[in-house]
Motif scaffolding. Structure first.
Motif, PDB file in Angstrom:
ATOM      1  N   GLY A  93      38.413  37.868  44.950  1.00 36.94           N
ATOM      2  CA  GLY A  93      37.450  36.803  44.710  1.00 36.94           C
ATOM      3  C   GLY A  93      38.048  35.684  43.883  1.00 36.94           C
ATOM      4  O   GLY A  93      38.964  35.906  43.081  1.00 36.94           O
ATOM      5  N   PHE A  94      37.521  34.466  44.077  1.00 41.65           N
ATOM      6  CA  PHE A  94      37.970  33.295  43.310  1.00 41.65           C
ATOM      7  C   PHE A  94      36.753  32.603  42.723  1.00 41.65           C
ATOM      8  O   PHE A  94      35.729  32.431  43.403  1.00 41.65           O
ATOM      9  N   GLY A  95      36.849  32.208  41.463  1.00 46.73           N
ATOM     10  CA  GLY A  95      35.767  31.491  40.817  1.00 46.73           C
ATOM     11  C   GLY A  95      36.277  30.260  40.085  1.00 46.73           C
ATOM     12  O   GLY A  95      37.401  30.254  39.568  1.00 46.73           O
ATOM     13  N   GLY A 122      28.648  49.684  44.426  1.00 46.96           N
ATOM     14  CA  GLY A 122      29.787  50.555  44.703  1.00 46.96           C
ATOM     15  C   GLY A 122      31.154  49.955  44.449  1.00 46.96           C
ATOM     16  O   GLY A 122      32.163  50.518  44.873  1.00 46.96           O
ATOM     17  N   TRP A 123      31.226  48.828  43.717  1.00 50.47           N
ATOM     18  CA  TRP A 123      32.507  48.175  43.466  1.00 50.47           C
ATOM     19  C   TRP A 123      32.999  48.449  42.045  1.00 50.47           C
ATOM     20  O   TRP A 123      32.205  48.549  41.115  1.00 50.47           O
ATOM     21  N   THR A 124      34.310  48.573  41.903  1.00 54.01           N
ATOM     22  CA  THR A 124      34.936  48.667  40.591  1.00 54.01           C
ATOM     23  C   THR A 124      35.957  47.536  40.462  1.00 54.01           C
ATOM     24  O   THR A 124      36.555  47.106  41.454  1.00 54.01           O
ATOM     25  N   ILE A 125      36.145  47.074  39.228  1.00 50.45           N
ATOM     26  CA  ILE A 125      37.070  45.969  38.972  1.00 50.45           C
ATOM     27  C   ILE A 125      38.471  46.517  38.750  1.00 50.45           C
ATOM     28  O   ILE A 125      38.687  47.352  37.882  1.00 50.45           O
ATOM     29  N   SER A 126      39.409  46.020  39.553  1.00 53.29           N
ATOM     30  CA  SER A 126      40.808  46.408  39.364  1.00 53.29           C
ATOM     31  C   SER A 126      41.466  45.521  38.318  1.00 53.29           C
ATOM     32  O   SER A 126      42.077  46.011  37.374  1.00 53.29           O
ATOM     33  N   ASN A 127      41.352  44.213  38.483  1.00 55.46           N
ATOM     34  CA  ASN A 127      41.883  43.298  37.461  1.00 55.46           C
ATOM     35  C   ASN A 127      41.267  41.914  37.597  1.00 55.46           C
ATOM     36  O   ASN A 127      40.696  41.571  38.640  1.00 55.46           O
ATOM     37  N   SER A 181      39.290  28.684  35.965  1.00 57.64           N
ATOM     38  CA  SER A 181      39.377  29.315  37.277  1.00 57.64           C
ATOM     39  C   SER A 181      39.721  30.783  37.065  1.00 57.64           C
ATOM     40  O   SER A 181      40.310  31.161  36.044  1.00 57.64           O
ATOM     41  N   ALA A 182      39.357  31.594  38.039  1.00 61.32           N
ATOM     42  CA  ALA A 182      39.612  33.037  37.912  1.00 61.32           C
ATOM     43  C   ALA A 182      39.770  33.651  39.289  1.00 61.32           C
ATOM     44  O   ALA A 182      39.130  33.222  40.256  1.00 61.32           O
ATOM     45  N   VAL A 183      40.611  34.661  39.348  1.00 59.71           N
ATOM     46  CA  VAL A 183      40.728  35.491  40.546  1.00 59.71           C
ATOM     47  C   VAL A 183      40.544  36.942  40.100  1.00 59.71           C
ATOM     48  O   VAL A 183      40.795  37.306  38.964  1.00 59.71           O
ATOM     49  N   CYS A 184      40.048  37.766  41.035  1.00 62.75           N
ATOM     50  CA  CYS A 184      39.836  39.177  40.698  1.00 62.75           C
ATOM     51  C   CYS A 184      40.105  40.031  41.930  1.00 62.75           C
ATOM     52  O   CYS A 184      40.099  39.553  43.068  1.00 62.75           O
ATOM     53  N   LEU A 185      40.315  41.301  41.675  1.00 59.26           N
ATOM     54  CA  LEU A 185      40.462  42.284  42.746  1.00 59.26           C
ATOM     55  C   LEU A 185      39.426  43.376  42.506  1.00 59.26           C
ATOM     56  O   LEU A 185      39.363  43.972  41.433  1.00 59.26           O
ATOM     57  N   LEU A 186      38.591  43.631  43.529  1.00 62.75           N
ATOM     58  CA  LEU A 186      37.608  44.706  43.476  1.00 62.75           C
ATOM     59  C   LEU A 186      38.031  45.821  44.412  1.00 62.75           C
ATOM     60  O   LEU A 186      38.633  45.593  45.458  1.00 62.75           O
TER      61      LEU A 186
END
Length: 387
Positions: free
Chosen positions: A235-237, A319-324, A380-385
């Motif tokens: 995801g990108f924010g 059902g999602w967990t945050i990786s980073n 800005s932010a990026v994440c991996l779920l």
């Protein structure tokens, strides 16, 4: 959405088509009983204020023990009837009379989500009756008494009906009384309401919301879980706020000493907002403007870390967990490096992850643009779920 629904989970089937003595809703799936999947989801649905599970008499004690740690909301466990219609009736009657609407779900559909349950509830409030449904993937035929094709309905109008299904309580009870008076039995609650003249809204369902009926369904569910365990979403924010005098500067939950602060409906924590949008975007759950609209007085001056925590709670329910998480703040002034460690700690705490999973950086734009001129700040932010 406020609590308006009592939810009935139907789990009283004899499981003969599954080929086992144990109730199929108590069979283990991915390390926990099938029933717990839907019970946990409906308990987490904001529209649901009470749960009632209808099960076999011999399973009542087991079900009560399973549900005890699931929720603080009222939970009833009642024995089922000889037919599904009677089981649902018993469940609805066991609910508090305070609920204006009822939500009915098959305990053998473990992959329902909070967002689907909420969508069905919203449609039921608007239309009086609603059901989850998906378009048929196959061409279907009507057969005659001799086993030949009688006709072919147009596939574009064919819908496969799922649960949850939701109804205005008075409408459902009137339909049930008419069915009892006529001696008719219905295996689908929508059909019951339709027979009484009610119109049922079709809410877009989910092809993953399968029902465990045969051993083949059990295999499909296990394969689905194995596939989902490997699912990953990026995801990108991005967020931006104007700098003004007379406001505190809050970044990552840290009050940074500065002569100006960011303007916004909440505390305008641009960093927390960008991260929240990245997380919501990865899970395809909208954005913070949708969840926390700036037209709602409840969020006036809100702590953005608390809003971020609510976003993360929603992700967990889905059902999602945050990786980073990797985030960057763009600002000409003030110097942010002394505050980065505290920001990471605050953000990690709000997200329920380790500090090592959250990266925060700060940069300038060499005097260029609105951030370079000091008119505002951006993040800005990026994440991996993983799910």
């Amino acid at each position: 959405m406020k609590e308006q629904f009592g939810a009935v989970i139907v789990a009283a089937g004899n499981s003969t088509r599954m080929g086992g003595a144990l109730s199929k809703v108590l069979e283990p799936l991915g390390g926990k009983p099938v029933l717990l999947y839907s019970a946990e989801v409906l308990a987490a649905c904001p529209a649901v204020g009470e749960l009632c599970v209808v099960c076999r008499e011999e399973d009542r004690k087991t079900v009560q023990e399973l549900l005890a740690p699931v929720t603080d909301k009222p939970v009833q466990v009642v024995p089922g009837g000889s037919q599904r219609q009677d089981s649902v009736r018993r469940g609805v009657e066991a609910l508090s009379p305070a609920w204006e609407y009822v939500l009915i779900h098959d305990g053998a559909r473990p992959f329902v989500t909070v967002s689907l349950a909420e969508a069905v509830c919203q449609d039921a409030v608007r239309w009086g009756a609603a059901t989850a449904a998906v378009a048929s993937k196959d061409t279907c035929k009507l057969s005659d008494a001799q086993g030949f094709v009688e006709s072919t309905p147009p596939r574009e109008r064919l819908m496969a009906i799922q649960t949850p299904q939701a109804f205005e309580r008075q409408l459902y009870q009137r339909a049930l009384q008419e069915a009892l008076a006529s001696g008719k039995e219905y295996t689908d609650d929508c059909q019951l309401v339709e027979a009484a003249g009610g119109k049922v809204r079709l809410t877009p369902g989910d092809y993953r919301n399968i029902k465990l009926t045969t051993p083949e369904d059990r295999l499909a569910a296990r394969a689905y879980l194995q596939k989902e365990e490997k699912a990953m979403r990026v995801g990108f924010g991005y967020d931006v706020h104007k700098l003004v005098e007379g406001r505190k500067l809050i970044l990552g939950g840290v009050e940074v000493p500065f002569e100006k602060g960011l303007l916004g409906h909440s505390d305008a924590d641009v960093l927390a907002h960008a991260i929240a949008d990245a997380l919501l975007g990865a899970a395809a759950l909208g954005d913070i403007g949708k969840l926390f609209p700036d037209t709602d007085p409840a969020y006036q001056g809100a702590d953005s870390l608390q809003l971020l925590a609510q976003v993360c709670a929603l992700l967990r329910r889905e059902g999602w967990t945050i990786s980073n998480i990797d985030a960057t703040v763009t600002a000409q002034r003030p110097k942010l490096s002394p505050h980065i460690a505290s920001m990471r700690e605050n953000l990690a705490r709000a997200c329920g992850v380790e500090v090592s999973q959250v990266s925060v950086k700060a940069t300038t734009e060499e005097g260029l643009g609105f951030t370079g001129s000091g008119e505002g700040m951006a993040a800005s932010a990026v994440c991996l779920l993983e799910g």
